[in-house]
Design a protein around this motif. Sequence first.
Motif, PDB file in Angstrom:
ATOM      1  N   ARG A 151      17.186  60.701  49.615  1.00 38.24           N
ATOM      2  CA  ARG A 151      17.318  59.323  49.128  1.00 38.24           C
ATOM      3  C   ARG A 151      18.454  58.639  49.871  1.00 38.24           C
TER       4      ARG A 151
ATOM      5  N   THR B  81      27.924  55.191  44.246  1.00 31.97           N
ATOM      6  CA  THR B  81      26.570  55.336  43.719  1.00 31.97           C
ATOM      7  C   THR B  81      26.040  56.746  43.990  1.00 31.97           C
TER       8      THR B  81
ATOM      9  N   THR C 220      27.716  59.029  41.514  1.00 29.58           N
ATOM     10  CA  THR C 220      27.175  58.842  40.162  1.00 29.58           C
ATOM     11  C   THR C 220      25.817  59.531  40.044  1.00 29.58           C
ATOM     12  N   GLN C 221      24.992  59.370  41.061  1.00 29.95           N
ATOM     13  CA  GLN C 221      23.666  59.995  41.032  1.00 29.95           C
ATOM     14  C   GLN C 221      23.779  61.517  40.970  1.00 29.95           C
TER      15      GLN C 221
ATOM     16  N   THR D  81      24.842  62.449  37.404  1.00 24.82           N
ATOM     17  CA  THR D  81      23.824  62.249  36.372  1.00 24.82           C
ATOM     18  C   THR D  81      22.554  63.061  36.646  1.00 24.82           C
TER      19      THR D  81
ATOM     20  N   ILE E 231      27.295  50.304  36.986  1.00 24.80           N
ATOM     21  CA  ILE E 231      26.756  51.639  37.262  1.00 24.80           C
ATOM     22  C   ILE E 231      27.548  52.676  36.484  1.00 24.80           C
TER      23      ILE E 231
ATOM     24  N   ALA F 155      25.003  53.871  33.806  1.00 26.21           N
ATOM     25  CA  ALA F 155      24.371  55.079  34.354  1.00 26.21           C
ATOM     26  C   ALA F 155      25.202  56.318  34.033  1.00 26.21           C
TER      27      ALA F 155
ATOM     28  N   ALA G 278      21.081  54.557  38.394  1.00 23.09           N
ATOM     29  CA  ALA G 278      22.137  53.924  39.196  1.00 23.09           C
ATOM     30  C   ALA G 278      21.624  53.339  40.501  1.00 23.09           C
ATOM     31  N   SER G 279      20.486  53.824  41.004  1.00 19.17           N
ATOM     32  CA  SER G 279      20.089  53.320  42.325  1.00 19.17           C
ATOM     33  C   SER G 279      18.605  53.475  42.589  1.00 19.17           C
ATOM     34  N   ASN G 280      18.189  52.939  43.729  1.00 20.39           N
ATOM     35  CA  ASN G 280      16.813  52.980  44.216  1.00 20.39           C
ATOM     36  C   ASN G 280      15.854  52.186  43.328  1.00 20.39           C
TER      37      ASN G 280
ATOM     38  N   PHE H 189      23.196  49.247  44.953  1.00 17.08           N
ATOM     39  CA  PHE H 189      22.106  49.892  44.208  1.00 17.08           C
ATOM     40  C   PHE H 189      21.081  50.572  45.126  1.00 17.08           C
TER      41      PHE H 189
END
Lengths: 573, 321
Positions: A257, A264, A267-268, A271, B152, B156, B164-166, B268
């Motif tokens: 991705r 970000t 964070t991803q 989570t 975020i 998130a 948070a994204s995509n 994002f």
Amino acid sequence: MKSHLLIVSVVLSSLLGVTGCGKNAADNRAAGDSASAARSAREQTVAIAILGDADNMNPIISQISSAADIWGLLFLRLTKSSFDTASGALTYKPSLATRWQMSPDNKSITYTMRTDAKWSDGKPITPADVKFSYELYGDTAIGSVRQQHLSEFVKDAKGNTDFDQAMVITDTTITFNFDRPLSESLALFQTNLTPVPKHIWETVPRKEIRNSPYNSTPVTAGFYTLKKWTRQSEVILESNPTWNVPAPGKTPLITYRIIPEYTTRLTQLKTNAIDLTESITPADARPLEKENPNLKLRIAAGRAYDQVAWSNIDHELYNKTGKVKPHPLFGSKKVRQALTFAIDRQSIIEGFLGKYGRVAVAPISPAFKWAYNDALTPYPFDPEKAKALLKEEGWKIGSGGILEKNGKKFSFSLVTNSGNPRRNYAATIVQQNLKNIGIECNVELSEAVVFFGKMRKREYDACLTGYQVGLQIDLKDAWGSDLKKSQFNSVGFQNKRIDELMAQGGAKLNAFDAAAEWKELQAIIHEEQPVTYLYWINPIHGFNRRITGEEVNIFGAQYNVEEWSIDQTLTEK
Amino acid sequence: MLTYILRRLAVAVPLIFGALTLVFFLIRLAPGDPTSFFIAPGVSPNVAAQLREQYGLNDPLPVQYFKWLGNIVKGDFGNSFSRQQPVLDVLGDAIPTTLMLAILGLTGQFVIGILLGVMSAVRQGTAVDRGFTIAALFIYSMPEFWLGLMLIIIFALKLGVLPASNLNDIGADSLGTGEFIVDRIRHLVLPVFVLSLGNAAGLARFVRGSVLEVIRQDYIRTAQAKGLERRTVIFKHTLRNALLPVVTIVGGSLPALIAGSLLVEVVFALPGMGRVGVEAVFARDYPVIIAVTFLSAVFVVLGQLVSDVLYAVVDPRIKLG
């Protein structure tokens, strides 16, 4: 009313970009089933966050390292390189080649290839594919960034690679011929470029290769196939069930991705939306595992460092006339040593890198244990010693508390690239340290392309920059005395003994025999201080704990993605 | 009206073309060139020269310009240097996302802005009005980048309620259409909110002023005097007139929204035009820079035109032509 609803729903779905997506799944599945299908897709997918999109899926012309991580799973090489941490040397394992043999005179290497490996369209992979690929790598009309790998190949009278002499093939073997004897490790390194399918690429005119649609829809031969590539968004790979060298990728799907923003990405990872985020900052790494029991950190051996490069020669004069004269400020060895004594490298490391950095002394990474000179101790932080050395060189405190010599102030600009918090931090400390001994240093931030342009054209006095060293020790570009040829010797350092050592080291037929040469070279650089080495950086990678089997080494966090598996008991339901 | 529009469009052609010519020369005269990324340790120094040849950068500037001109007239924007794709494909991949964001952002901006503006105006001088004014100022001056990251972290990371994204979750391709839309909406809530909010705050102030202006008019007093419901007075009589000047902002907002979507796209991780443009600038990918400029110029010109036409449509006192 009904027609209004219809219009609204059509507008809404086209706005949301739903055209086509998901429809097939909806046709043959009840809604509840498709939700569970999506959940199971996540269970079967390793998700990796990357900072930028791949440029293309063609090993010949691709240039971005994150793209190489991806197409490295789509295409295999003759051998798989690995790193022996005990000795600190590159080693090679069979892959498309089952074995190899150096000739007695070390001027050629012959690979025997597997006969049962096939491209994704079913055609067999042959030595002809390898030879053809090298012709593409070497074609100046294509301009591959990997053409340097052909530099030792047999050449014709004009000095161009003689492809028919340099590569001789039979049905199952390929022999590479060099124009001088090479060590086995160098021969393996040079001949390990990724082959592409001849039957596909021979149909594309050489000049059109950069614009070919095959760059995004490739015919491949690897653990995975390219399932879907949505530009700027994601790349999805699917395990190649027929792959037999040695086996298909373990995890059914890998999704890369593209997430440009660091916060970000982090964070991803936290989570559970992403399984791997590379290059976590040391400040974030410290509390990460404690606060996120779902994550684990993996530290790779460092091969990147930052340095302050001092112009050893008067660049302005050299650029104008080609004449070499010592730089008015940094031309003297004692001054450069004084500058290194004055810079508190340990406090930069403590302030930014913490346990993920170590003081650097010379351009060979400590990871290359066999060649690293561990007898050299870094110059300690000693401002008094620095002052004494500068005094010996005739620099005295003048007006405004700034050192002066023959009416000239010790004042200069330290250029670095903007957008790199680590270098900006280091530059600030360097500036403060030098101010404390009476040197005026102005930090100047430059946009990256402009900055590297200045370095290349030698248009600076001092700059804070960094390098990532290659996996094969080769310092000619950076330290050769011929300033025209050695394009990365931007400081203009010239030393005959170093030239000799590099020539002798490079000519050894057993790479390990060059250890003495590399160690002496490091000692000379340590003595001369043409640059002040700051620190080696150990990259920190954050993994979700559900990933198992990962091996993180000097190649990076994605060294063996094809062997990773997912512990389903740890997958978030 | 039609002749007016056609005339405006005819004037736009040389305008856009002039902008492109300017950009063509500016980027080539700026420091750094597209091949500088190919100069690295371990890479042959010949590579940069070979690529300059391939990209046609060795020709003198005027020759490059006329070659480019010939292609542009044929509608050929060339191939991207950094992506090995035709420029039109690069843009084709990115435009849908940007348009989606712009239209949703524009809608959000007007809904939130008008609502808050009217609420603020009809309660002029109360705590609500003052609260809105302060909040609007605060939001208007807040960097979108920062707001995005904060949202975020809150939604998130801390609350875990939104992604948070995509644009979609991993595996969304196997969802049914309904669920796919829900998933897409979940991903769009934060970016669209960020995109709308800053502009909405400004718009709310504008609407407030405009409503206050209209509310003082005699015909409003008449409407109130004849005993109409407060709601009817506000929405039917006041708002219709108060929104006349607001309509013209629609056109002007379009380019701003597309510029604003860049930061939102980065934060994002949405695959839109803003990111394409910025990456092209950093990579000195000349053909893509030119094409992105072309689209931006078209948006600006069209936005202005839409503004003017809408003005005439909503206000019969104005005659175009």
